[in-house]
Scaffold this motif. Structure first.
Motif, PDB file in Angstrom:
ATOM      1  N   UNK A 129       0.673  -1.147  -0.132  1.00  0.00           N
ATOM      2  CA  UNK A 129      -0.253  -0.161   0.099  1.00  0.00           C
ATOM      3  C   UNK A 129       0.693   1.459  -0.051  1.00  0.00           C
ATOM      4  N   UNK A 130       1.989   1.164   0.467  1.00  0.00           N
ATOM      5  CA  UNK A 130       3.013   2.332   0.249  1.00  0.00           C
ATOM      6  C   UNK A 130       3.024   2.867   1.542  1.00  0.00           C
ATOM      7  N   UNK A 131       3.842   4.054   1.676  1.00  0.00           N
ATOM      8  CA  UNK A 131       3.906   4.521   2.948  1.00  0.00           C
ATOM      9  C   UNK A 131       3.111   6.013   3.102  1.00  0.00           C
ATOM     10  N   UNK A 132       2.399   6.424   1.893  1.00  0.00           N
ATOM     11  CA  UNK A 132       1.565   7.881   1.841  1.00  0.00           C
ATOM     12  C   UNK A 132       0.221   7.604   2.383  1.00  0.00           C
ATOM     13  N   UNK A 133      -0.518   8.615   2.525  1.00  0.00           N
ATOM     14  CA  UNK A 133      -1.820   8.458   2.654  1.00  0.00           C
ATOM     15  C   UNK A 133      -2.214   7.625   4.079  1.00  0.00           C
ATOM     16  N   UNK A 134      -3.276   6.920   3.788  1.00  0.00           N
ATOM     17  CA  UNK A 134      -3.564   5.824   4.946  1.00  0.00           C
ATOM     18  C   UNK A 134      -3.099   4.605   5.017  1.00  0.00           C
ATOM     19  N   UNK A 135      -2.016   4.449   4.013  1.00  0.00           N
ATOM     20  CA  UNK A 135      -1.537   3.037   3.541  1.00  0.00           C
ATOM     21  C   UNK A 135      -1.073   2.285   5.019  1.00  0.00           C
ATOM     22  N   UNK A 136      -0.287   2.843   5.806  1.00  0.00           N
ATOM     23  CA  UNK A 136       0.291   2.322   6.952  1.00  0.00           C
ATOM     24  C   UNK A 136      -0.868   1.879   7.730  1.00  0.00           C
ATOM     25  N   UNK A 137      -2.028   2.730   7.996  1.00  0.00           N
ATOM     26  CA  UNK A 137      -2.992   2.418   8.915  1.00  0.00           C
ATOM     27  C   UNK A 137      -3.858   1.398   8.463  1.00  0.00           C
ATOM     28  N   UNK A 138      -4.217   1.300   7.091  1.00  0.00           N
ATOM     29  CA  UNK A 138      -4.719   0.486   6.356  1.00  0.00           C
ATOM     30  C   UNK A 138      -3.985  -1.133   6.672  1.00  0.00           C
ATOM     31  N   UNK A 139      -2.826  -1.069   6.542  1.00  0.00           N
ATOM     32  CA  UNK A 139      -2.109  -2.316   6.635  1.00  0.00           C
ATOM     33  C   UNK A 139      -2.373  -2.813   8.075  1.00  0.00           C
ATOM     34  N   UNK A 140      -2.263  -2.068   8.982  1.00  0.00           N
ATOM     35  CA  UNK A 140      -2.350  -2.629  10.498  1.00  0.00           C
ATOM     36  C   UNK A 140      -3.757  -2.989  10.681  1.00  0.00           C
ATOM     37  N   UNK A 141      -4.568  -2.211  10.046  1.00  0.00           N
ATOM     38  CA  UNK A 141      -6.109  -2.649  10.633  1.00  0.00           C
ATOM     39  C   UNK A 141      -6.423  -3.871   9.779  1.00  0.00           C
ATOM     40  N   UNK A 142      -6.030  -4.025   8.608  1.00  0.00           N
ATOM     41  CA  UNK A 142      -6.411  -5.270   7.665  1.00  0.00           C
ATOM     42  C   UNK A 142      -5.602  -6.454   8.482  1.00  0.00           C
ATOM     43  N   UNK A 143      -4.472  -6.425   8.889  1.00  0.00           N
ATOM     44  CA  UNK A 143      -3.841  -7.425   9.623  1.00  0.00           C
ATOM     45  C   UNK A 143      -4.273  -7.719  10.743  1.00  0.00           C
ATOM     46  N   UNK A 144      -4.561  -6.857  11.629  1.00  0.00           N
ATOM     47  CA  UNK A 144      -5.287  -7.254  12.987  1.00  0.00           C
ATOM     48  C   UNK A 144      -6.783  -7.974  12.486  1.00  0.00           C
ATOM     49  N   UNK A 145      -7.480  -7.437  11.482  1.00  0.00           N
ATOM     50  CA  UNK A 145      -8.771  -8.064  11.032  1.00  0.00           C
ATOM     51  C   UNK A 145      -8.729  -9.575  10.668  1.00  0.00           C
ATOM     52  N   UNK A 146      -7.407  -9.713   9.955  1.00  0.00           N
ATOM     53  CA  UNK A 146      -7.240 -11.231   9.461  1.00  0.00           C
ATOM     54  C   UNK A 146      -7.026 -12.034  10.700  1.00  0.00           C
ATOM     55  N   UNK A 147      -6.140 -11.651  11.432  1.00  0.00           N
ATOM     56  CA  UNK A 147      -5.712 -12.333  12.740  1.00  0.00           C
ATOM     57  C   UNK A 147      -6.901 -12.414  13.532  1.00  0.00           C
ATOM     58  N   UNK A 148      -7.830 -11.592  13.739  1.00  0.00           N
ATOM     59  CA  UNK A 148      -8.867 -11.920  14.664  1.00  0.00           C
ATOM     60  C   UNK A 148     -10.062 -12.743  13.846  1.00  0.00           C
ATOM     61  N   UNK A 149     -10.053 -12.691  12.755  1.00  0.00           N
ATOM     62  CA  UNK A 149     -11.013 -13.613  11.919  1.00  0.00           C
ATOM     63  C   UNK A 149     -10.416 -15.116  12.110  1.00  0.00           C
ATOM     64  N   UNK A 150      -9.280 -15.062  11.868  1.00  0.00           N
ATOM     65  CA  UNK A 150      -8.715 -16.664  11.606  1.00  0.00           C
ATOM     66  C   UNK A 150      -8.911 -17.192  13.275  1.00  0.00           C
ATOM     67  N   UNK A 151      -8.551 -16.349  14.260  1.00  0.00           N
ATOM     68  CA  UNK A 151      -8.505 -16.865  15.499  1.00  0.00           C
ATOM     69  C   UNK A 151      -9.908 -17.265  16.056  1.00  0.00           C
ATOM     70  N   UNK A 152     -10.858 -16.542  15.571  1.00  0.00           N
ATOM     71  CA  UNK A 152     -12.406 -16.837  16.037  1.00  0.00           C
ATOM     72  C   UNK A 152     -12.568 -18.035  15.449  1.00  0.00           C
ATOM     73  N   UNK A 153     -12.515 -18.550  14.349  1.00  0.00           N
ATOM     74  CA  UNK A 153     -12.671 -19.797  13.766  1.00  0.00           C
ATOM     75  C   UNK A 153     -11.733 -20.834  14.445  1.00  0.00           C
TER      76      UNK A 153
END
Length: 223
Positions: A129-153
Motif C-alpha cells: 500500500x505504500x507509506x503515503x496517505x492511510x497506507x500504513x493505517x490500512x495495513x495495520x487494520x487489515x492485518x489485525x482483522x485477518x488475525x482476529x477472524x482466523x483466531x475466531x474460527x
C-alpha cells in the motif's frame, strides 16, 4: 532432536503440570543434556510452541513470492498456513489450547506469537500500500482483522475438541475480511449488507449525503 524435546516436554506438562516441570525434568525424559535443550529452545515456554518459528518462516516466504495477487487475499491465504499447522495434529493442538488456558504465562507467550504473525502480515501490506496517505493505517487494520477472524474460527474448533474440520469456520470468517477490504469491496469503505433487520454502514468522514443515502438505499432495497 527438537521434536524429541518438544514431545518430552509436553508429556511432562500434561502429567505434572507446566509450573511443576523443570528443564532438568525435560532433558532427563528425553535422555539428553541441558545444553541440547537450550540449543533448540530458549525457555520451556518455547517448547510448548515448537512449530510457530517454522510457520512464521513459511508465512514470510509465502508473502515474498505472491507477486501481484490481491494483498488482502494474500494475507488471508497466509493465515491459512497457520490453520494448516494446527489441523495437521489435532490432538496436540487441542491439548496445547487447553494447557494455555490453564497457565497465564503461556497465554501471554501465545499472544506474543500471534502478534508476530500480525506484524508479518502488516509489514507485507505496508509494502503493497505504500507509506503515503492511510497506507500504513490500512495495513495495520487489515492485518489485525485477518488475525482476529482466523483466531475466531480456529478457537471455536479447538474448543470443540478438534471435532470435524476448522476450514469452514475460518474460511467464513476470513471471507468477511475479504468482503470489507478486498478488491471486490465497495469504493470508499466496506460493503453494505442487509442480512436481517439491522443494516450497519461505514462511510468516510465528510462523504456527501447523497452517497450515504445511495448506499443505504442499495442495502435495504426499494421500500
Amino acid at each position: 532432536m527438537r521434536e524429541v524435546l518438544a514431545e518430552a516436554a509436553f508429556q511432562l506438562f500434561l502429567e505434572r503440570g507446566f509450573e511443576q516441570t523443570t528443564v532438568d525434568d525435560i532433558v532427563a525424559r528425553a535422555g539428553v543434556g541441558r545444553r541440547s535443550f537450550f540449543r533448540y529452545f530458549p525457555s520451556k515456554e518455547d517448547a510448548v510452541f515448537p512449530d510457530h518459528e517454522r510457520c512464521l518462516a513459511d508465512m514470510t516466504a509465502f508473502l515474498a513470492q505472491v507477486g501481484d495477487a490481491d494483498p488482502v487475499d494474500a494475507v488471508c491465504d497466509a493465515a491459512r498456513l497457520v490453520l494448516r499447522m494446527y489441523s495437521a495434529n489435532p490432538e496436540f493442538s487441542v491439548q496445547r489450547y487447553r494447557l494455555t488456558r490453564e497457565v497465564p504465562g503461556l497465554r501471554t507467550y501465545e499472544l506474543s506469537v500471534v502478534r508476530r504473525y500480525e506484524q508479518t502480515m502488516a509489514g507485507y501490506l505496508r509494502g503493497r500500500y505504500g507509506g503515503s496517505g492511510d497506507g500504513a493505517l490500512r495495513a495495520e487494520v487489515i492485518a489485525a482483522s485477518v488475525v482476529a477472524a482466523h483466531n475466531n474460527g480456529l478457537r471455536a474448533w479447538l474448543r470443540s475438541g478438534g471435532e470435524g474440520g476448522a476450514e469452514a469456520a475460518v474460511d467464513h470468517a476470513l471471507g468477511l475480511v475479504q468482503n470489507v477490504w478486498g478488491s471486490g469491496a465497495a469504493p470508499g469503505g466496506p460493503p453494505v449488507t442487509a442480512d436481517g433487520d439491522v443494516v450497519v454502514m461505514v462511510a468516510a468522514k465528510g462523504a456527501p449525503m447523497w452517497r450515504v443515502v445511495q448506499q443505504i438505499e442499495s442495502a435495504i432495497g426499494p421500500g
